[in-house]
Motif scaffolding. Structure first.
Motif, PDB file in Angstrom:
ATOM      1  N   GLU A   1      41.682   4.924 -16.043  1.00 41.29           N
ATOM      2  CA  GLU A   1      41.384   6.362 -15.968  1.00 41.29           C
ATOM      3  C   GLU A   1      42.588   7.177 -16.453  1.00 41.29           C
TER       4      GLU A   1
ATOM      5  N   GLY B   1      42.709   7.298 -20.041  1.00 43.39           N
ATOM      6  CA  GLY B   1      41.593   7.999 -20.681  1.00 43.39           C
ATOM      7  C   GLY B   1      40.467   7.105 -21.140  1.00 43.39           C
TER       8      GLY B   1
ATOM      9  N   ARG C   1      36.461   7.757 -16.974  1.00 34.49           N
ATOM     10  CA  ARG C   1      36.692   8.930 -16.144  1.00 34.49           C
ATOM     11  C   ARG C   1      35.862   8.780 -14.883  1.00 34.49           C
TER      12      ARG C   1
ATOM     13  N   CYS D   1      34.127  10.702 -11.268  1.00 32.33           N
ATOM     14  CA  CYS D   1      33.824  11.921 -10.530  1.00 32.33           C
ATOM     15  C   CYS D   1      33.222  11.512  -9.194  1.00 32.33           C
TER      16      CYS D   1
ATOM     17  N   TYR E   1      32.528   5.764 -11.875  1.00 28.37           N
ATOM     18  CA  TYR E   1      33.283   5.673 -13.133  1.00 28.37           C
ATOM     19  C   TYR E   1      32.339   5.615 -14.326  1.00 28.37           C
TER      20      TYR E   1
ATOM     21  N   THR F   1      34.500   6.435 -21.426  1.00 25.68           N
ATOM     22  CA  THR F   1      34.692   7.575 -22.337  1.00 25.68           C
ATOM     23  C   THR F   1      34.554   7.074 -23.783  1.00 25.68           C
TER      24      THR F   1
END
Lengths: 245, 118
Positions: free
Chosen positions: B59, B62, B65, B67, B79, B82
């Motif tokens: 994370e 990058g 990501r 939330c 997770y 990306t």
């Protein structure tokens, strides 16, 4: 047998390894959820310990991953070898601009006209700038590189390389302020004692002998700041703090 | 010729598995651990607690990501892969296939017909 709960043992070891409290709290929250899931599945405490892994190993993994995640860890030459001088320039210019804004703003609020400030006020502003540019850039750089070193876990030699540059700058920076009662005769000179200047017999380091107690105090303040950051980081890494959070 | 980075790749198996699984669907940590077990038939033994530091690093870099979402009545960090993580996964898989092929060649016998290792 160690009866201390798994989370507490991992946290204590992570704190010992220097992982910042924010990272520890996030990982602890994840592990706490994972433990709840394992318990809901009906695993015994012994099975949970076995599945989660040995606390020392998990904490060591966390420390390794944390260090690998930083830009400074993957680019130590740039972060510690090359960055100090450009950063010093940025810090110096930034501080001068910021202080001019702050001092000028205060003076404007108090007197309304910056062009006709009372002389004692002007002198105080100039002295404030003089001492600030002598100390603040090096203090900030010292704090920055010490924190970066502690957070990234790079080898000590890289920290040494960065701090050697910062201390060299601090030990050779000169700011000479001469206030004269005669209008237009006051002077303020700044520069580095290591800067060579032309003379009759060629280029010389003619400012080197001017190094004195001012530069000693600049170096001392820089070292004290680094030492303070080290002490603060040790204090903040007490395991109980993260566990309670 | 092998570079240091390529050798380091051998330590990146958990990372590759995590990226691969997150490429299929967003998951929280416990789901990921269960998915790895299921996908590998339990062949890979690891401390389940060690997954989270890897997720944290991915994370920070990058590649994924997270939330916070409510899953079955509990707040969980979910997770997602990306676009950068997807590219990284492609490279990791390509490297892994190359290494696996090279190892297989040695074990089964080299291109020149030399005997396999005992």
């Amino acid at each position: 047998m160690d009866r201390q709960p798994w989370l507490k043992r991992v946290d204590r070891e992570m704190a010992r390894q220097g992982i910042p409290i924010g990272v520890r709290c996030r990982l602890l929250a994840e592990w706490r959820d994972h433990l709840v899931d394992l318990m809901e599945e009906g695993n015994s405490m012994a099975e949970i310990d076995l599945k989660m892994g040995e606390p020392l190993t998990v904490a060591a993994d966390a420390a390794t991953q944390h260090r690998l995640s930083g830009w400074a860890q993957s680019h130590p030459l740039l972060a510690f070898g090359i960055a100090p001088i450009p950063l010093a320039v940025v810090a110096f210019v930034g501080i001068v601009l910021l202080l001019e804004l702050v001092f000028g703003g205060i003076a404007y609020l108090l007197y309304g006209d910056l062009d006709n400030l009372p002389r004692p006020v002007t002198e105080r502003i100039v002295y404030g700038l003089h001492y600030s540019v002598r100390l603040l850039p090096f203090v900030l750089l010292s704090a920055w590189f010490t924190r970066l070193f502690l957070r990234s876990g790079v080898r000590r030699v890289w920290y040494g390389v960065a701090m050697a540059q910062v201390l060299l700058l601090a030990g050779t920076f000169m700011s000479v302020l001469t206030i004269s009662e005669i209008p237009g005769e006051s002077t303020w000179k700044m520069g580095f004692a290591l800067a060579a200047s032309p003379s009759a017999s060629g280029w010389m380091l003619q400012y080197l002998p001017a190094i004195g107690w001012d530069q000693v105090s600049q170096v001392a303040v820089t070292v004290v700041m680094a030492w303070t950051i080290f002490l603060l980081s040790r204090w903040r890494q007490q395991p109980s703090a993260a566990f309670a959070a | 010729m092998s570079t240091r980075k390529e050798n380091d790749f051998l330590n990146g198996i958990p990372e590759m598995l995590l990226l691969r699984l997150l490429g299929e669907e967003p998951m929280h940590g416990y789901q990921l651990v269960q998915s790895i077990k299921q996908a590998t038939g339990g062949a890979l033994e690891f401390g389940e607690g060690s997954i989270y530091p890897v997720l944290y690093r991915l994370e920070a870099e990058g590649a994924i990501r997270s939330c916070e979402e409510v899953v079955k009545g509990r707040n969980r960090f979910v997770y997602r892969l990306t676009p950068g993580g997807a590219k990284r996964l492609e490279k990791s898989v390509a490297n892994w296939e190359r290494i696996a092929m090279a190892v297989a060649m040695v074990l089964k016998g080299g291109r020149d017909g030399s005997p396999a290792l005992a």
